[in-house]
Design a protein around this motif. Structure first.
Motif, mmCIF file in Angstrom:
data_model
loop_
_atom_site.group_PDB
_atom_site.id
_atom_site.type_symbol
_atom_site.label_atom_id
_atom_site.label_comp_id
_atom_site.label_asym_id
_atom_site.label_seq_id
_atom_site.Cartn_x
_atom_site.Cartn_y
_atom_site.Cartn_z
ATOM 1 N N GLY A 52 0.798 -1.219 0.000
ATOM 2 C CA GLY A 52 0.000 0.000 0.000
ATOM 3 C C GLY A 52 0.829 1.266 0.000
ATOM 4 O O GLY A 52 1.738 1.447 -0.818
ATOM 5 N N SER A 53 0.553 2.146 0.960
ATOM 6 C CA SER A 53 1.226 3.451 1.017
ATOM 7 C C SER A 53 2.641 3.374 1.571
ATOM 8 O O SER A 53 3.322 4.392 1.662
ATOM 9 N N LEU A 54 3.108 2.170 1.947
ATOM 10 C CA LEU A 54 4.458 2.012 2.497
ATOM 11 C C LEU A 54 5.442 1.470 1.460
ATOM 12 O O LEU A 54 6.547 1.052 1.808
ATOM 13 N N LYS A 55 5.062 1.476 0.202
ATOM 14 C CA LYS A 55 5.916 0.888 -0.834
ATOM 15 C C LYS A 55 7.279 1.570 -0.917
ATOM 16 O O LYS A 55 8.310 0.909 -1.022
ATOM 17 N N ASN A 56 7.313 2.904 -0.878
ATOM 18 C CA ASN A 56 8.586 3.620 -0.970
ATOM 19 C C ASN A 56 9.461 3.343 0.248
ATOM 20 O O ASN A 56 10.687 3.168 0.135
ATOM 21 N N THR A 57 8.840 3.303 1.419
ATOM 22 C CA THR A 57 9.595 3.036 2.644
ATOM 23 C C THR A 57 10.272 1.681 2.575
ATOM 24 O O THR A 57 11.473 1.548 2.863
ATOM 25 N N PHE A 58 9.522 0.659 2.187
ATOM 26 C CA PHE A 58 10.087 -0.683 2.139
ATOM 27 C C PHE A 58 11.097 -0.834 0.997
ATOM 28 O O PHE A 58 12.087 -1.550 1.134
ATOM 29 N N ALA A 59 10.878 -0.129 -0.114
ATOM 30 C CA ALA A 59 11.846 -0.191 -1.214
ATOM 31 C C ALA A 59 13.202 0.358 -0.789
ATOM 32 O O ALA A 59 14.253 -0.206 -1.129
ATOM 33 N N THR A 60 13.196 1.451 -0.006
ATOM 34 C CA THR A 60 14.469 2.037 0.423
ATOM 35 C C THR A 60 15.181 1.181 1.475
ATOM 36 O O THR A 60 16.353 1.425 1.775
ATOM 37 N N LEU A 61 14.505 0.176 2.025
ATOM 38 C CA LEU A 61 15.183 -0.746 2.935
ATOM 39 C C LEU A 61 16.282 -1.531 2.223
ATOM 40 O O LEU A 61 17.204 -2.040 2.867
ATOM 41 N N ILE A 62 16.207 -1.627 0.896
ATOM 42 C CA ILE A 62 17.256 -2.315 0.130
ATOM 43 C C ILE A 62 18.580 -1.577 0.301
ATOM 44 O O ILE A 62 19.626 -2.186 0.574
ATOM 45 N N THR A 63 18.549 -0.257 0.157
ATOM 46 C CA THR A 63 19.756 0.545 0.365
ATOM 47 C C THR A 63 20.127 0.608 1.843
ATOM 48 O O THR A 63 21.311 0.556 2.204
#
Length: 428
Positions: A52-63
């Motif tokens: 949902g609205s946390l997609k960007n947050t979780f994507a940046t967990l890669i970095t």
């Protein structure tokens, strides 16, 4: 021990092959660092539809996972160097790297084989394969940390006829920048075959990462055969007792703070500019990341010729222009102005490092080690930016975080880097 005394001790050895080996490994580190960050945009689509609205947050967990490894694994690399020497530490780091790449493969296999398996988080769903990918990011980031614990001091100390220490480090840094420049197109063109981000399938990762894991193992085996002389006088010596904490030097402590914001700002742009470009429907988002990293490469090549320009002047000028470009990018909603910041970022690390360790004498080696702590900015600031993007619904205003980081570095250049009485090693 001074650099001159180290150089005299190694002058009789042939370090040409070893030097070239370190340059190649520096390329590998830069290449894989940027490959990791470039997975944020495609894996946001492939893995995180249920967030949902946390997609960007979780994507940046890669970095975040990658750069979190720097403060965690920096001490491990130093211990390995002191206990086993340079060659063994490099081999161990490459084995660790292969293991992390195999975790990427495992993540892809899990997602392809069990696409319906998810972890339920309230009304959200997260594939466990994504967590395996994060573990792979941390492991490969840790291995890159271990390799750099060897590469930087080795390039500095090994004598190659016709070169100076600063030139060898510049050549290594340029190789690193070449790796960061080609990485975006490796991800978009080779790993994902040029397909649109929305059409990415995680199964595409399996073969490339199996090949990369095998390649790292082959390089590790090759290191067992490469002439890699040890360098006396460059390892920790416990026989000398130092009278004060390295953190008591104000210009060093503030320098670590500046490094935190430098790495954070650099990675915010390098990792998140692709998602920014994608969100505003810019064609070929990978191109914008390549331009940014290419600017860093060009800047480092140019910066290696600025031997007569004081580091404080270099840092003042570059941070001023970086601040102005970032603010202009926000005003114009233009990723291209952000990409131009790469030219400014290219020489900031060297300028901050030089100012922070000035006149530290016997504390210089210890000071070099604590800089690994500052690199964690590359984990924290991009993640914070992703959170802000989710809260605001747009990447545009999140770049104020980068502008603020540039201004903090400017403050270090103008004020924080000045040495007060008593902030030098007086017991030489």
């Amino acid at each position: 021990m001074s650099t001159n005394s180290i150089t005299r001790q190694v002058a009789g050895a042939n370090y040409v092959t070893a030097f070239l080996t370190m340059v190649i490994l520096f390329f590998v580190v830069g290449f894989l660092t940027t490959v990791n960050t470039q997975f944020q945009a495609p894996l946001k689509e492939a893995f995180l539809d249920g967030m949902g609205s946390l997609k960007n947050t979780f994507a940046t967990l890669i970095t975040f996972s990658w750069f979190l490894a720097y403060p965690v694994c920096g001490g491990l690399g130093s211990k390995w160097v002191n206990a086993y020497g340079y060659r063994s530490t490099l081999v161990r780091g490459l084995v660790m790297m292969s293991g992390g790449l195999l975790l990427f493969f495992a993540s892809s296999w899990m997602s392809s084989s069990y696409p319906d398996v998810v972890i339920l988080l309230g009304g959200l769903s997260l594939p466990p394969a994504f967590l395996v990918f994060l573990l792979g990011s941390f492991t490969v980031g840790g291995s890159a940390t271990v390799l750099q614990v060897v590469i930087n001091p080795y390039l500095s100390a090994c004598e190659v006829k016709g070169t100076q220490s600063v030139q060898r480090l510049a050549i290594g840094g340029s190789a690193n920048a070449i790796g960061t420049t080609v990485a975006p197109y490796f991800v978009s063109g080779i790993v994902f075959g040029g397909v649109a981000v929305e059409s990415v399938e995680v199964g595409m990762l399996m073969v490339p990462f199996l090949i990369l894991a095998a390649l790292m193992m082959l390089i590790g085996l090759g290191l067992c055969k490469v002439p890699l002389p040890d360098i006396s006088g460059t390892r920790a010596d416990d026989s000398v007792e130092l009278s004060r904490s390295v953190w008591s030097f104000r210009h060093l402590t503030l320098g670590v703070v500046a490094i935190f914001f430098y790495v954070g700002a650099e990675v915010c742009i390098g990792a998140n500019i692709t998602m920014y470009a994608h969100d505003i429907n810019m064609p070929s988002p990978a191109l914008i990341a390549t331009v940014y990293w290419g600017g860093i490469l060009v800047g480092r090549l140019v910066g290696s010729t600025l031997s007569t320009v004081p580091p404080r002047v270099q840092l003042t000028v570059t941070t001023t222009f970086a601040t102005l470009l970032t603010i202009a990018s926000i005003a114009a909603d233009s990723p291209w102005m952000l990409a131009a910041v790469g030219l400014c970022h290219s020489i900031m690390w060297g300028a901050i490092f030089t100012l922070a360790v000035k006149d530290l004498g016997r504390y210089t080696t210890i000071a070099s080690g604590v800089f690994m702590i500052g690199v964690v900015g590359g984990a924290i600031l991009p993640l914070l930016q992703g959170v802000l993007a989710d809260i605001s619904g747009s990447w545009r205003q999140t770049w104020w975080l980068v502008a603020a980081s540039e201004m903090i570095m400017l403050a270090y250049a103008l004020w924080g880097s000045r040495i007060r009485p008593g902030d030098t090693d007086t017991e030489k």
